[in-house]
Design an enzyme around this catalytic site. Structure first.
Site: not given
Ligand code: BES
Ligand code: ZN
Ligand code: MN
Length: 523
Positions: A287, A292, A299, A310, A369, A371, A373
């Site tokens: 990824k 992000d 966010k 990210d 967010d 994204e 996946r």
């Molecule tokens: N890149 C983030 C995950 C992340 C969060 C990595 C904190 C490192 C530190 C990912 O893209 C994300 O935003 N995931 C969301 C998914 C949710 C919207 C289902 C998450 O984990 O909150």
């Molecule tokens: Zn992300």
């Molecule tokens: Mn995200």
């Protein structure tokens, strides 16, 4: 920092490092030093807490009447417990201790230690590797560093019998360290410097090592039908990229089933390249969200800067390819990274949009967010169709939920193949990049059902890391596959023995070991 190996002639001045086992048992060189210094080392040890336990360091400035500037004693614990990780950690601690004391160069006396698992040459190579990994700094943007804060350590020389062998053993470790360093640099760079096109250009530099590197732009990806990946990048002013890296260290197979032993490919789909089993590549997929913001599902401001890393999954894959090519690994490996920037804008994807992935499966994007996946869905499918790999392992800073589950100590491991999971866990344990297996299952899969499309990109309330993995599994189609959720381990806030704080380079050492241990002898 210059790392050298030389014959075991203990110098008579300068800075010398020597080892001590548990209960203050001096190594041969430490004994000689102690004699030369008329017992000063033993006196200092006995006057303090230093017992020779692992991780203990005792720096003695201008000891005795000798002409040494400094003698540094390093504890190794019990001889029988010294393994590669402990040796590397000792190398790291030596590096850190000398650097913080402002030392410029030192000799490290490596002796045969009775009862230890390996000899002096192996020990010297592992020490040097640990020192190299720990000496990493990302300070290119610090233009006003004070003299006393600048790194001083310029050279370490490891003295041991058979130092030619030590140098030979160090060469592949040095290549792996170069891969780790590359990954750390990419992760540490800010998102105004590293964006999809500039990251792709960094990957291109691997061509110098004999890696074939292709870069696909948005036009090509559109032709391939990668609606999931492209949707994530559509709000950004930066063009999305897909980078394909190929390393044919076990010999490139002939295309179209004309390969070895007259074996014919049973598959006829374009690009499958009809490889016979042993030559089919291993595939690593990363990824690479270069920043992000969350997109329209934006966010919160606090901590958003972390999202420059990210792209750590993609950086690990790129660093892994560098490590493998650098040490001329006898394995066939492809690396595929999906590079996008997730931004909110007038062209950004909206919550509720439905995209069609390369696989043909449709996805309702309920949260922009989630994204990573979406990027991996198309990268995994593309890899599977084009290369028919023996297995696929993806790395991604995929979910915050994995940090809730495992903290910053271990990455989450999800797999549809128990053997693969076991081999990955073992490799992680061997290099100190730990994995913890998490479950997959039909009931979890149900939570990404959508009324409007084949699936939605978020689950219900709980098990966020698992539902993300379930989503990915829909794009691997039975290929042995593992997903490493590295959100908690890609970046560290504290120094560790061989991993200074900042971008850790997690995954490079683990997967290099995974390849070496399981897929190289057969070649
Ligand atoms: N890149 C983030 C995950 C992340 C969060 C990595 C904190 C490192 C530190 C990912 O893209 C994300 O935003 N995931 C969301 C998914 C949710 C919207 C289902 C998450 O984990 O909150
Ligand atoms: Zn992300
Ligand atoms: Mn995200």
């Amino acid at each position: 920092m210059k790392l050298a190996f030389a014959a075991p002639d203990l110098p008579e001045k300068g800075v010398v490092v020597a080892f001590v086992l548990e209960d203050r048992e001096l190594s041969a060189s430490a004994r000689i030093l102690n004699d030369r210094l008329r017992g000063a080392l033993v006196r200092v040890m006995e006057a303090g807490r230093f017992k020779g336990k692992k991780d203990q360091v005792l720096a003695i400035p201008a000891p005795g009447e000798g002409s040494y500037d400094r003698v540094v004693l390093v504890g190794l614990g019990k001889a029988g417990d010294i393994d590669t990780m402990r040796a590397q950690a000792a190398g790291g601690r030596i590096c850190a201790a000398l650097a913080s004391d402002g030392v410029k160069s030192a000799s490290v006396a490596v002796d045969v230690l009775e009862g230890a698992e390996f000899g002096a040459a192996e020990m010297a190579a592992e020490l040097a590797y640990g020192a190299r990994l720990r000496s990493y700094r990302f300070d290119k943007y610090l233009t006003k560093q004070k003299e006393e804060d600048k790194p001083t350590l310029e050279a370490l020389t490891f003295l041991c019998d058979n130092h030619t062998r030590a140098r030979k053993l160090f060469a592949p470790l040095d290549a792996i360290a170069a891969g780790v360093t590359f990954t750390r640099d990419l992760v540490s760079e800010p998102a105004n410097v590293i964006y999809p096109e500039s990251l792709a250009a960094k990957a291109k530099t691997l061509e110098d090592l004999g890696v074939e590197v292709e870069v696909l732009g948005e036009k090509e990806m559109r032709k391939l039908g990668m609606g999931a990946l492209l949707g994530v990048g559509q709000g950004s002013g930066r063009e999305s990229q897909l980078v394909v890296m190929q390393w044919w260290g076990a010999g490139k197979p002939d295309a179209e089933g004309k390969g070895k032993k007259g074996k014919k490919s049973t598959k006829s789909d374009a690009g499958s390249e009809g490889l016979d089993e042993a030559k089919r590549p291993l595939a690593f997929i990363g990824k690479g969200v270069t920043f992000d913001t969350g997109g329209i599902s934006i966010k919160p401001a606090a901590g958003m800067e972390d999202m420059k890393w990210d792209m750590a999954g993609s950086a690990a894959v790129i660093g892994l390819m560098k490590a493998l090519a650098g040490r001329r690994a006898a394995a066939n490996v492809v690396g595929v990274v999906g590079l996008v920037e997730n931004m909110p804008s007038g062209t950004a994807q909206r919550p509720g949009d439905i995209v069609t992935s390369m696989s043909g499966q449709t996805i309702e994007v309920l949260n922009t967010d989630a994204e990573g996946r979406l990027v991996l869905a198309d990268a995994l499918w593309y890899t599977k169709i084009r290369f028919e790999p023996r297995l696929m392992v993806d790395l991604a800073t995929l979910t915050g939920a994995i940090i809730i589950a495992l903290g910053n100590e271990m990455a989450g491991l999800f797999s549809n193949d128990d053997g693969l999971a076991t081999r990955l866990s073992a490799a992680g344990k061997a290099v100190g990049e730990l994995l913890w297996r998490m479950p997959l299952g039909e009931e979890y899969d149900k939570s990404i059902k959508s009324d409007a499309a084949d699936m939605k990109n978020i689950g219900n309330r709980g098990a966020g890391s698992i539902t993300a993995a379930q989503f990915l599994q829909r794009f691997v189609d039975g290929t042995p596959w593992a997903h490493l959720d590295i959100a908690g381990v890609a970046w560290s806030k504290k120094d560790a023995a061989i991993v200074p704080k900042g971008g850790t380079g997690y995954g490079v050492r683990l997967l290099d070991r995974f390849v070496a241990e399981n897929y190289e002898e057969e070649a």
